[in-house]
Write an enzyme that holds these catalytic residues in place. Sequence first.
Site: not given
Ligand code: DX5
Ligand code: ZN
Length: 247
Positions: A26, A55, A86, A155
């Site tokens: 990510s 986001m 998101m 999630m």
């Molecule tokens: C959170 C994102 C994830 C995040 C994962 O809202 O959708 O993709 O970047 O990050 P880690 O692996 O650090 O939890």
């Molecule tokens: Zn994500």
Amino acid sequence: MTGAAAATTEGLRAQCLPRGVAIAPSLLACDFGRVAEEIAAIERAGATLLHLDIMDGHFVPNLSIGVPVVKAVRRLTELPLDVHLMLDNPAEYVAPFRDAGADNITVHAEVLDDPRPLLDRIRELGATAGLSVNPPTPIESIEGVIDACDLVLVMSVMPGFGGQEFNPVALEKLRWLRDHPRCRAVREVDGGVNSETISACAQAGAELMVAGTAVFGAGGDAHTGGGAEDYGARIAELSRLAERGAR
Ligand code: DX5
Ligand code: ZN
């Protein structure tokens, strides 16, 4: 998908999951001040795709990147781009993000009364269509459209930030998807996936594991960074644990 692979679930698996399970780094956790170097290092580290978190500050309490950055990332790499929207109003943005180079586009079930039309629209645009559920959302709530999903993103944190703690509620949802007779979607898990949690995800049926902090180190401003060697070692370790868990 980028290149010849068709925008189908099978094409997604063939291109991104050649070993049955894969890590999706990510970029939220990368050092955006060196994004070109970071992407080059991730490519050298053997990643088969990139996860990009979009986001809007409404659906989630954070703002991240938008269409211009996805366009820039597209110019920097041939890797498939797994774009996670998101957003409160994803229908307005699937075409701009597809035009920017997204290969998979995932939208959240929480903001859609009926996800099917938007999932179909994403495929018409030439991308694979993903649907995501947050920890409080029952996985059964998407059963009516499970056949329309090329990918389901479970999630394991409330979306908005990297570096959060893994919520095991995701595991039962992954098992439900794996065992569902009409689910052919790629099963992806996102949030708090690291060397302690990834085996359980793979055992529960996750195929694609999003990893931000676990790959890039403490994400964002607390960036511990690294280079291809560090990223490669981390991706290799996560992949080893995932493949062992998937057996
Ligand atoms: C959170 C994102 C994830 C995040 C994962 O809202 O959708 O993709 O970047 O990050 P880690 O692996 O650090 O939890
Ligand atoms: Zn994500």
